[in-house]
Scaffold this motif. Structure first.
Motif, PDB file in Angstrom:
ATOM      1  N   ARG A 191      57.773   0.775  94.063  1.00  0.00           N
ATOM      2  CA  ARG A 191      57.388  -0.542  94.341  1.00  0.00           C
ATOM      3  C   ARG A 191      58.641  -1.742  93.110  1.00  0.00           C
ATOM      4  NH1 ARG A 191      50.947  -2.980  93.754  1.00  0.00           N
ATOM      5  NH2 ARG A 191      52.172  -5.135  94.039  1.00  0.00           N
ATOM      6  N   ALA A 192      58.167  -1.059  92.465  1.00  0.00           N
ATOM      7  CA  ALA A 192      59.323  -2.305  91.465  1.00  0.00           C
ATOM      8  C   ALA A 192      61.033  -2.276  92.237  1.00  0.00           C
ATOM      9  CB  ALA A 192      60.214  -1.399  90.256  1.00  0.00           C
ATOM     10  N   ALA A 224      55.519  -6.473  82.316  1.00  0.00           N
ATOM     11  CA  ALA A 224      56.442  -6.438  81.761  1.00  0.00           C
ATOM     12  C   ALA A 224      57.473  -7.221  81.759  1.00  0.00           C
ATOM     13  CB  ALA A 224      56.236  -5.377  82.499  1.00  0.00           C
ATOM     14  N   VAL A 225      58.323  -7.763  83.229  1.00  0.00           N
ATOM     15  CA  VAL A 225      58.773  -8.344  83.608  1.00  0.00           C
ATOM     16  C   VAL A 225      59.365  -9.836  83.197  1.00  0.00           C
ATOM     17  CG1 VAL A 225      60.715  -8.894  85.382  1.00  0.00           C
ATOM     18  CG2 VAL A 225      59.405  -6.881  85.583  1.00  0.00           C
ATOM     19  N   MET A 234      58.742   2.937  76.485  1.00  0.00           N
ATOM     20  CA  MET A 234      57.818   2.160  77.648  1.00  0.00           C
ATOM     21  C   MET A 234      57.573   2.958  78.810  1.00  0.00           C
ATOM     22  SD  MET A 234      60.310  -1.371  78.638  1.00  0.00           S
ATOM     23  CE  MET A 234      59.146  -1.650  79.952  1.00  0.00           C
ATOM     24  N   ASN A 235      56.430   2.347  79.365  1.00  0.00           N
ATOM     25  CA  ASN A 235      56.088   3.376  80.575  1.00  0.00           C
ATOM     26  C   ASN A 235      56.753   3.301  81.457  1.00  0.00           C
ATOM     27  OD1 ASN A 235      55.056   2.684  83.116  1.00  0.00           O
ATOM     28  ND2 ASN A 235      53.370   3.892  82.553  1.00  0.00           N
ATOM     29  N   PHE A 259      59.765  -9.441  79.241  1.00  0.00           N
ATOM     30  CA  PHE A 259      60.655  -9.334  78.277  1.00  0.00           C
ATOM     31  C   PHE A 259      62.034 -10.641  79.283  1.00  0.00           C
ATOM     32  CE2 PHE A 259      64.479  -8.382  80.639  1.00  0.00           C
ATOM     33  CZ  PHE A 259      65.621  -8.142  80.119  1.00  0.00           C
ATOM     34  N   ALA A 296      61.053  -1.531  86.384  1.00  0.00           N
ATOM     35  CA  ALA A 296      60.874  -2.706  86.760  1.00  0.00           C
ATOM     36  C   ALA A 296      61.834  -3.598  86.143  1.00  0.00           C
ATOM     37  CB  ALA A 296      59.363  -3.153  86.872  1.00  0.00           C
ATOM     38  N   VAL A 297      61.673  -3.788  84.673  1.00  0.00           N
ATOM     39  CA  VAL A 297      62.082  -4.721  84.229  1.00  0.00           C
ATOM     40  C   VAL A 297      64.174  -4.430  83.920  1.00  0.00           C
ATOM     41  CG1 VAL A 297      63.103  -4.953  81.607  1.00  0.00           C
ATOM     42  CG2 VAL A 297      60.162  -4.873  81.958  1.00  0.00           C
ATOM     43  N   ALA A 325      55.183   4.019  91.432  1.00  0.00           N
ATOM     44  CA  ALA A 325      55.194   2.146  91.122  1.00  0.00           C
ATOM     45  C   ALA A 325      56.814   1.886  90.811  1.00  0.00           C
ATOM     46  CB  ALA A 325      55.342   2.427  89.654  1.00  0.00           C
ATOM     47  N   ALA A 326      57.442   3.012  90.620  1.00  0.00           N
ATOM     48  CA  ALA A 326      59.215   2.194  90.555  1.00  0.00           C
ATOM     49  C   ALA A 326      59.117   2.102  91.753  1.00  0.00           C
ATOM     50  CB  ALA A 326      59.486   3.811  89.688  1.00  0.00           C
ATOM     51  N   GLY A 381      57.251   2.802  85.324  1.00  0.00           N
ATOM     52  CA  GLY A 381      57.470   2.753  86.283  1.00  0.00           C
ATOM     53  C   GLY A 381      57.473   1.105  85.128  1.00  0.00           C
ATOM     54  N   GLN A 382      57.210   0.422  84.463  1.00  0.00           N
ATOM     55  CA  GLN A 382      57.582  -1.006  83.715  1.00  0.00           C
ATOM     56  C   GLN A 382      59.082  -1.060  83.400  1.00  0.00           C
ATOM     57  OE1 GLN A 382      54.459  -1.285  80.865  1.00  0.00           O
ATOM     58  NE2 GLN A 382      53.306  -2.204  81.936  1.00  0.00           N
ATOM     59  N   ARG A 386      50.440  -2.279  77.088  1.00  0.00           N
ATOM     60  CA  ARG A 386      51.496  -1.307  77.404  1.00  0.00           C
ATOM     61  C   ARG A 386      53.133  -3.037  76.757  1.00  0.00           C
ATOM     62  NH1 ARG A 386      52.907   4.058  78.662  1.00  0.00           N
ATOM     63  NH2 ARG A 386      55.339   4.924  77.217  1.00  0.00           N
ATOM     64  N   ASN A 400      55.259  -3.840  73.845  1.00  0.00           N
ATOM     65  CA  ASN A 400      56.931  -2.920  73.828  1.00  0.00           C
ATOM     66  C   ASN A 400      57.488  -4.634  73.462  1.00  0.00           C
ATOM     67  OD1 ASN A 400      56.263  -1.110  76.563  1.00  0.00           O
ATOM     68  ND2 ASN A 400      56.908  -0.472  74.572  1.00  0.00           N
ATOM     69  N   PHE A 413      65.112  -6.141  87.629  1.00  0.00           N
ATOM     70  CA  PHE A 413      64.889  -7.592  87.264  1.00  0.00           C
ATOM     71  C   PHE A 413      66.112  -7.830  86.016  1.00  0.00           C
ATOM     72  CE2 PHE A 413      63.731 -10.719  83.775  1.00  0.00           C
ATOM     73  CZ  PHE A 413      63.581 -11.537  85.108  1.00  0.00           C
ATOM     74  N   GLY A 445      50.780  -4.859  86.257  1.00  0.00           N
ATOM     75  CA  GLY A 445      51.529  -4.670  84.839  1.00  0.00           C
ATOM     76  C   GLY A 445      53.018  -4.421  84.765  1.00  0.00           C
ATOM     77  N   GLN A 446      53.638  -4.036  86.437  1.00  0.00           N
ATOM     78  CA  GLN A 446      54.924  -4.357  86.234  1.00  0.00           C
ATOM     79  C   GLN A 446      55.104  -6.109  86.441  1.00  0.00           C
ATOM     80  OE1 GLN A 446      55.420  -2.111  89.681  1.00  0.00           O
ATOM     81  NE2 GLN A 446      56.908  -0.106  88.092  1.00  0.00           N
ATOM     82  N   MET A 497      54.480  -8.554  93.201  1.00  0.00           N
ATOM     83  CA  MET A 497      54.422  -6.946  92.280  1.00  0.00           C
ATOM     84  C   MET A 497      52.799  -6.657  91.815  1.00  0.00           C
ATOM     85  SD  MET A 497      57.574  -8.696  88.920  1.00  0.00           S
ATOM     86  CE  MET A 497      57.793  -6.751  88.685  1.00  0.00           C
ATOM     87  N   ASN A 498      53.316  -4.987  90.977  1.00  0.00           N
ATOM     88  CA  ASN A 498      52.075  -4.529  90.609  1.00  0.00           C
ATOM     89  C   ASN A 498      51.702  -5.147  88.781  1.00  0.00           C
ATOM     90  OD1 ASN A 498      52.017  -3.022  87.920  1.00  0.00           O
ATOM     91  ND2 ASN A 498      51.081  -1.266  89.719  1.00  0.00           N
TER      92      ASN A 498
END
Lengths: 236, 236
Positions: free
Chosen positions: B18-19, A146-147, B139-140, A150, B146-147, B15-16, B142-143, A18, A22, B150, A142-143, A139-140
Motif C-alpha cells: 500500500r505504501a 509515521a511519515v 520500526m514496524n 518523520f 512508507a517512511v 502494508a508495504a 510497513g511503516q 509505535r 520511534n 516518502f 499508522g503509516q 494512506m494507511n
C-alpha cells in the motif's frame, strides 16, 4: 501530540503509538474512538506506556484545548478547503518545530474511512498534506502517522531560545469564539437558520488571527463585557 | 523497487504494498517469504495488482540481479558495518533519484524480527538508516517502507505555494479600532478618564493580529453590527 479522531482499528491505533515512540512524540489523545478497538489496542501484548496513558475525549475542541497550534492532516489537495494547506516538507517541519518551542502542537488524523470532517477542520490552524502519488492518495493511518512524524521531526534541534510571545491556547480561542458568536447573534449579525455556518466562520477567523496568549486574554475580556451589555439591554 | 527479505506477517506485506502505491513505487519482490503469510497477503480483500504481481525469489542475489543500485535498510547506526551508511534525508534521496534515471534501484527491508543479515548486506552498495529516537529504533515494517519511500521520493521542488493573502490596509484597521472602541465604551469596558490609553490599546491589538484584507472586512461588518445594536439598546 498526536490526536486520532474517531479511529476504529486497534492495529492502527497501536501502529500510531509505535510510530510515535520511534519519532519521540509522547502524548496520544483519542477523540471518540470505537470503544472495542481502543480496548483491544490498549490490552494488546506489548502495548506501550504511551498507549495505556492515551487520553480519551468526546470532542475535538476538548482534545486540543491546551494546544497553541492545531494541524489537521488530509489526503486531499484540491478539495474546497477553507484552511491554509501545507505540504509535508522542510518548511512545514520548521514551522512545527518553532511552534513546539512555545506551546503544544496537536497533529490530527481522521478515521480510517473518511478522514477528518469539515467540522474537524474548523479547529485547525492549517492543514497538512503528504505528497503522494495522485492515483493513490489515501494512506494507511499508522503509516500516515509515521511519515508525518518523520517529516516533521527531521533535524530536531530542541534547544533554541524560546519565543517570548506565547501563543494563545485553543481553549482560550474557543471561549472568544463562543462569546463573539453570542454577541453576533444578539445583535442580529447571525441570521436565523444559518447558525452552523457562522459559528465555523467565527472560529476560523479566530484561528487566522494567530493571537498571542496575552492578547487573547484581553480580547476575551472585551468580548465578555460587550456580551454582558447586550444581554442587559435585552432585559429592558 | 522494494525487496522484502524473509517477511512473515501478511499484514506487513500488504502494508508495504500500500505504501508503495502511495509513493509511486511499482515493483515488489520477495525473498523467501513465509509461504502462508505471502499467500494470505495476496488473497486479502482489496489486494492490489502490485501485490498480486509481486515476484518471489530464493536468494537476495537473484532478486537484485538486474538492479544497478542496491540499498539495505537498517535500524542500527553503530553496528560494525562494512557498508557505507547514509541517513534518510535529502542527500540520500537525491542519490537514489539520480540512480533511477539510469537503472533499477532495489530497496531491501529485512524480516520483522531481525532485519537484514550481514550476508544480505554484502549485496548492498550502501545502507540506509531512518533517524529515529534512540530508545525506539525498531520500526514496524510497513511503516519503515512508507517512511523510506516518502523520504526518497520527495521532489526537490515541492515547496508549497505560500499563502499570499493580501494584508489589510491601515485605514481598514482604524475603522475596526474605532468601532470596537465605541462598543467597549458603550458596554463599560472603557473606564471614564482612561480613554486615551484604551484606544491605543485597541489599535495596537488590531495591528498585532496581522489581519488579511478579507478578514478585516468581515470583522468590520461584525463590529459595526454590534455597535448598531448597542446604540439601539441605549435609545430605549
Amino acid at each position: 501530540m498526536v490526536v486520532l479522531v474517531r479511529p476504529r482499528n486497534p492495529l492502527n491505533i497501536g501502529a500510531a503509538a509505535r510510530a510515535m515512540s520511534n519519532f519521540g512524540a509522547r502524548h496520544l489523545r483519542l477523540v471518540n474512538p470505537y470503544a472495542v478497538g481502543f480496548r483491544e489496542a490498549r490490552s494488546a501484548v506489548g502495548a506501550s506506556a504511551l498507549l495505556t496513558n492515551a487520553q480519551e475525549f468526546d470532542t475535538v475542541a476538548q482534545a486540543v484545548e491546551d494546544c497553541s497550534l492545531v494541524i489537521g492532516t488530509t489526503a486531499v489537495r484540491d478539495r474546497d478547503l477553507q484552511n491554509p494547506l501545507r505540504r509535508l516538507n522542510d518548511e512545514s517541519g520548521s514551522a512545527v518545530r518553532a511552534a513546539l518551542k512555545s506551546g503544544r502542537v496537536a497533529l490530527l488524523f481522521g478515521s480510517e474511512k473518511v478522514g477528518l470532517t469539515n467540522e474537524d477542520f474548523t479547529h485547525c490552524h492549517w492543514l497538512l498534506n503528504i505528497p503522494t502519488h495522485e492515483q493513490h492518495i489515501s494512506m494507511n493511518l499508522g503509516q500516515a502517522v509515521a511519515v508525518c512524524l518523520f517529516g516533521l521531526s527531521r533535524s530536531v534541534a530542541d534547544n533554541a531560545t524560546p519565543n517570548d510571545a506565547e501563543p494563545a491556547e485553543s481553549g482560550e480561542l474557543e471561549k472568544i469564539t463562543q462569546g463573539l458568536y453570542e454577541a453576533l447573534k444578539i445583535s442580529g449579525y447571525v441570521k436565523p437558520g444559518n447558525d452552523a455556518v457562522s459559528e465555523k466562520k467565527v472560529r476560523r477567523l479566530m484561528l487566522r488571527l494567530n493571537l498571542q496568549a496575552m492578547d487573547a486574554k484581553v480580547l476575551l475580556g472585551m468580548v465578555r463585557q460587550i456580551v454582558w451589555k447586550l444581554r442587559q439591554a435585552g432585559k429592558n
